[in-house]
Design a protein around this motif. Structure first.
Motif, mmCIF file in Angstrom:
data_model
loop_
_atom_site.group_PDB
_atom_site.id
_atom_site.type_symbol
_atom_site.label_atom_id
_atom_site.label_comp_id
_atom_site.label_asym_id
_atom_site.label_seq_id
_atom_site.Cartn_x
_atom_site.Cartn_y
_atom_site.Cartn_z
ATOM 1 N N ILE A 156 65.994 24.337 71.767
ATOM 2 C CA ILE A 156 64.739 25.026 71.488
ATOM 3 C C ILE A 156 64.869 25.949 70.273
ATOM 4 O O ILE A 156 63.900 26.330 69.652
ATOM 5 C CB ILE A 156 64.290 25.794 72.752
ATOM 6 C CG1 ILE A 156 62.780 25.951 72.778
ATOM 7 C CG2 ILE A 156 64.938 27.132 72.870
ATOM 8 C CD1 ILE A 156 62.269 26.489 74.086
ATOM 9 N N ARG A 157 66.122 26.281 69.923
ATOM 10 C CA ARG A 157 66.314 27.156 68.752
ATOM 11 C C ARG A 157 66.231 26.370 67.449
ATOM 12 O O ARG A 157 66.449 26.910 66.387
ATOM 13 C CB ARG A 157 67.663 27.861 68.840
ATOM 14 C CG ARG A 157 67.658 28.941 69.870
ATOM 15 C CD ARG A 157 68.895 29.816 69.814
ATOM 16 N NE ARG A 157 68.840 30.771 70.891
ATOM 17 C CZ ARG A 157 69.359 30.588 72.099
ATOM 18 N NH1 ARG A 157 70.032 29.493 72.366
ATOM 19 N NH2 ARG A 157 69.220 31.486 73.041
ATOM 20 N N LEU A 213 54.871 11.956 76.406
ATOM 21 C CA LEU A 213 55.911 12.959 76.148
ATOM 22 C C LEU A 213 56.330 13.589 77.482
ATOM 23 O O LEU A 213 55.640 13.424 78.489
ATOM 24 C CB LEU A 213 55.377 14.045 75.205
ATOM 25 C CG LEU A 213 55.013 13.625 73.782
ATOM 26 C CD1 LEU A 213 54.537 14.827 72.983
ATOM 27 C CD2 LEU A 213 56.189 12.978 73.075
ATOM 28 N N PRO A 214 57.438 14.357 77.493
ATOM 29 C CA PRO A 214 57.868 14.962 78.760
ATOM 30 C C PRO A 214 56.818 15.914 79.325
ATOM 31 O O PRO A 214 55.956 16.394 78.591
ATOM 32 C CB PRO A 214 59.122 15.759 78.368
ATOM 33 C CG PRO A 214 59.524 15.286 77.043
ATOM 34 C CD PRO A 214 58.334 14.682 76.388
ATOM 35 N N TRP A 257 56.756 19.522 64.198
ATOM 36 C CA TRP A 257 55.715 20.276 63.501
ATOM 37 C C TRP A 257 56.149 21.727 63.276
ATOM 38 O O TRP A 257 55.974 22.266 62.187
ATOM 39 C CB TRP A 257 54.406 20.221 64.306
ATOM 40 C CG TRP A 257 53.885 18.824 64.446
ATOM 41 C CD1 TRP A 257 54.130 17.773 63.608
ATOM 42 C CD2 TRP A 257 53.055 18.311 65.489
ATOM 43 N NE1 TRP A 257 53.485 16.645 64.058
ATOM 44 C CE2 TRP A 257 52.818 16.941 65.206
ATOM 45 C CE3 TRP A 257 52.469 18.863 66.628
ATOM 46 C CZ2 TRP A 257 52.031 16.130 66.018
ATOM 47 C CZ3 TRP A 257 51.685 18.064 67.432
ATOM 48 C CH2 TRP A 257 51.468 16.708 67.135
ATOM 49 N N ILE A 258 56.742 22.345 64.310
ATOM 50 C CA ILE A 258 57.200 23.732 64.124
ATOM 51 C C ILE A 258 58.304 23.750 63.072
ATOM 52 O O ILE A 258 58.357 24.633 62.217
ATOM 53 C CB ILE A 258 57.675 24.340 65.461
ATOM 54 C CG1 ILE A 258 56.463 24.557 66.353
ATOM 55 C CG2 ILE A 258 58.439 25.643 65.230
ATOM 56 C CD1 ILE A 258 56.532 25.665 67.345
ATOM 57 N N PRO A 282 62.224 24.477 78.474
ATOM 58 C CA PRO A 282 62.571 24.263 77.062
ATOM 59 C C PRO A 282 62.142 22.873 76.590
ATOM 60 O O PRO A 282 61.971 22.654 75.402
ATOM 61 C CB PRO A 282 64.099 24.385 77.036
ATOM 62 C CG PRO A 282 64.504 24.950 78.330
ATOM 63 C CD PRO A 282 63.403 24.711 79.314
ATOM 64 N N ASP A 283 61.964 21.940 77.543
ATOM 65 C CA ASP A 283 61.555 20.580 77.155
ATOM 66 C C ASP A 283 60.224 20.583 76.402
ATOM 67 O O ASP A 283 59.908 19.659 75.665
ATOM 68 C CB ASP A 283 61.389 19.684 78.384
ATOM 69 C CG ASP A 283 62.710 19.452 79.077
ATOM 70 O OD1 ASP A 283 63.749 19.709 78.448
ATOM 71 O OD2 ASP A 283 62.692 19.035 80.248
ATOM 72 N N TYR A 284 59.423 21.627 76.623
ATOM 73 C CA TYR A 284 58.112 21.654 75.971
ATOM 74 C C TYR A 284 58.244 21.599 74.453
ATOM 75 O O TYR A 284 57.336 21.167 73.767
ATOM 76 C CB TYR A 284 57.348 22.942 76.332
ATOM 77 C CG TYR A 284 56.726 22.961 77.700
ATOM 78 C CD1 TYR A 284 57.270 22.243 78.760
ATOM 79 C CD2 TYR A 284 55.589 23.719 77.946
ATOM 80 C CE1 TYR A 284 56.701 22.290 80.019
ATOM 81 C CE2 TYR A 284 55.009 23.769 79.203
ATOM 82 C CZ TYR A 284 55.572 23.054 80.234
ATOM 83 O OH TYR A 284 55.008 23.101 81.479
ATOM 84 N N LEU A 285 59.381 22.085 73.942
ATOM 85 C CA LEU A 285 59.515 22.119 72.486
ATOM 86 C C LEU A 285 59.468 20.715 71.899
ATOM 87 O O LEU A 285 59.057 20.530 70.752
ATOM 88 C CB LEU A 285 60.799 22.830 72.057
ATOM 89 C CG LEU A 285 60.749 23.161 70.569
ATOM 90 C CD1 LEU A 285 59.875 24.358 70.307
ATOM 91 C CD2 LEU A 285 62.106 23.342 69.972
ATOM 92 N N GLU A 286 59.875 19.739 72.718
ATOM 93 C CA GLU A 286 59.861 18.362 72.229
ATOM 94 C C GLU A 286 58.455 17.956 71.778
ATOM 95 O O GLU A 286 58.280 17.146 70.892
ATOM 96 C CB GLU A 286 60.357 17.416 73.328
ATOM 97 C CG GLU A 286 60.764 16.073 72.781
ATOM 98 C CD GLU A 286 61.333 15.172 73.860
ATOM 99 O OE1 GLU A 286 60.892 14.032 73.950
ATOM 100 O OE2 GLU A 286 62.194 15.652 74.625
ATOM 101 N N TRP A 287 57.435 18.562 72.407
ATOM 102 C CA TRP A 287 56.061 18.232 72.024
ATOM 103 C C TRP A 287 55.818 18.505 70.536
ATOM 104 O O TRP A 287 55.104 17.775 69.872
ATOM 105 C CB TRP A 287 55.049 19.089 72.779
ATOM 106 C CG TRP A 287 55.074 19.037 74.260
ATOM 107 C CD1 TRP A 287 55.728 18.147 75.063
ATOM 108 C CD2 TRP A 287 54.393 19.938 75.133
ATOM 109 N NE1 TRP A 287 55.484 18.450 76.371
ATOM 110 C CE2 TRP A 287 54.669 19.532 76.450
ATOM 111 C CE3 TRP A 287 53.568 21.047 74.934
ATOM 112 C CZ2 TRP A 287 54.150 20.194 77.560
ATOM 113 C CZ3 TRP A 287 53.051 21.705 76.029
ATOM 114 C CH2 TRP A 287 53.348 21.278 77.331
#
Ligand SMILES: Cc1cc2nc3c(=O)[nH]c(=O)nc-3n(C[C@H](O)[C@H](O)[C@H](O)COP(=O)(O)OP(=O)(O)OC[C@H]3O[C@@H](n4cnc5c(N)ncnc54)[C@H](O)[C@@H]3O)c2cc1C
Length: 396
Positions: A345-346, A143-144, A306-307, A297-302
């Motif tokens: 990210i939103r 992942l990024p 799930w969120i 914001p790329d972290y949201l891709e992780w």
């Protein structure tokens, strides 16, 4: 009071968990707490005294006596060192997360037989969890931002509870070492729409972990994955555990979860359980707040999927009798960002998610939660040393 001011208090202000790093690869550990510092000073003083008192100074024998004494002390100090290292896993098992509690265990019963039995028990656990008709396998995806997403397929499933972690062995990367990782997700029964049993009462065959690339085992694995076709890899793995997961947040009316970066892994299952429980009326939580500090914001891709599935729990199924839904996800982006990333990210404009830039003020966030507190408040922190120190400090 003794606990707050002495037993768990950081040596200086709030920096107990902050690591000393000489470089990215060389970590010198963390500052001890006040109680730990006292024990260390006592041990140091004892060593100095035993090496210097009653020496026939001024005679020919002085140097020889000092040599013998320091030799004996070096050997004696090895015993607790080896025992503490061996007992660390047991301490984990008993949820003594602060490694120093292992000292207490080691001195409670310092017999090697006991240490041997514990190692044997660990081997039996590994065999039980992994040896069956099927084998444990790990499907790894890159992942990024230097992260690996690993789906572990378990031949002997267990009921996963929030806060659990496992020790992972990947023999093709490193035969003898294992590393701890939080179980951050289970696939089964994500949706309330499926009127079935909940994940909390059902063993799951697949668990997920998110692994941040560091400089040892995780780096070797990341390099192997990035050299593979499609940046994915399937390997044979061994899982030891589960450990932890004995703290429940079910009885808190107000829950605040602070996470920094990959620390989100520890909180996702808590969040899912609380939101589901809130909708079903099986937990006390009325206010649930996740504060996640990320560099990009790329972290949201992780964890996007799930969120997203947590946010959608119970949506469209609200009953008049069900309590008001009060989930907030506050994401703080501390590094550089672009407009597209911020929009993404939103999660398509979900009303529960608010994104801000810069670092959060833990003091203000907690003060706000306290002024709106419902019932008892539970706070969990998981992240780097600074976040743990700040979060823990303000809680005190
Ligand atoms: C209970 C628990 C849960 C964790 N959950 C996650 C998670 O979900 N995702 C994640 O990315 N990381 C998690 N970690 C951290 C992860 O275990 C380490 O990053 C990993 O072991 C580093 O391996 P490495 O060989 O690449 O480390 P190195 O690059 O050699 O060292 C990096 C850091 O990891 C620490 N470390 C190295 N080996 C171990 C070990 N066997 N046990 C504990 N710490 C070690 C070192 O002290 C150092 O601080 C967790 C740690 C603990 C204690």
């Amino acid at each position: 009071m003794a606990r707050i001011l002495f037993l768990y208090a950081p040596l200086f202000r709030t920096r107990h968990h902050q690591e000393f790093r000489l470089s990215r690869a060389v970590n010198m550990g963390t500052l001890p707490s006040r109680a730990q510092a006292c024990v260390l000073i006592l041990i140091l003083a004892m060593n100095v005294a035993l090496c210097t008192v009653n020496i026939p100074y001024g005679t020919d024998r002085a140097a020889a006596v000092i040599q013998i004494r320091t030799g004996i002390m070096a050997t004696m100090n090895l015993i607790p060192l080896v025992l503490i290292a061996g007992y660390m896993r047991v301490a984990d098992c008993l949820e003594f997360k602060a490694g120093w509690d292992a000292v207490r265990l080691a001195f409670m019963d310092s017999s090697f037989i006991r240490a041997g039995l514990i190692r044997a028990a660990r081997i039996v656990t590994i065999l039980y969890r992994n040896v069956s008709r099927d084998q444990t396998t790990a499907d790894i995806e890159s992942l990024p931002d230097d992260l690996l997403k690993i789906a572990l397929n378990l031949p002997r499933p267990w009921i996963v509870t929030p806060g659990q972690h496992i020790y992972l062995y990947i023999p093709s990367i490193s035969l003898w070492t294992s590393h701890p990782f939080s179980i951050c997700w289970t696939d089964d029964f994500d949706s309330l729409a499926a009127e079935r049993e909940t994940p909390e009462t059902t063993p799951t065959n697949q668990i997920y972990i998110l692994m941040r690339r560091r400089t040892g085992f995780t780096d070797t694995l990341a390099r192997r994955v990035s050299g593979s076709v499609n940046q994915t890899l399937s390997v044979h793995a061994l899982v030891e555990g589960p450990y932890g997961g004995i703290h429940s947040l079910d009885s808190y009316g107000t829950v605040v979860l602070f996470a920094g970066g990959v620390g989100i892994t520890h909180h996702l299952l808590y969040l899912r359980r609380l939101v589901r429980g809130q909708v079903e009326g099986t937990v006390a939580a009325r206010r649930i707040t996740l504060v996640w500090v990320v560099r990009s914001p790329d972290y949201l891709e992780w964890v996007e999927e799930w969120i997203g599935s947590i946010v959608s729990i119970g949506k469209g199924k609200e009953r008049e009798s069900s309590p008001t839904r009060a989930l907030q996800i506050l994401i703080y982006v501390t590094g550089s960002y672009n407009a597209d990333g911020m929009e993404r990210i939103r999660l398509g404009g979900s009303e529960e998610i608010r994104v801000s830039t810069g670092r959060p003020s833990f003091e203000k966030l907690l003060a706000w939660e306290m002024s709106n507190q419902v019932g008892a408040m539970g706070v969990l922190c998981c992240g780097n040393g600074r976040l743990m120190g700040d979060g823990g400090g303000f809680c005190k």
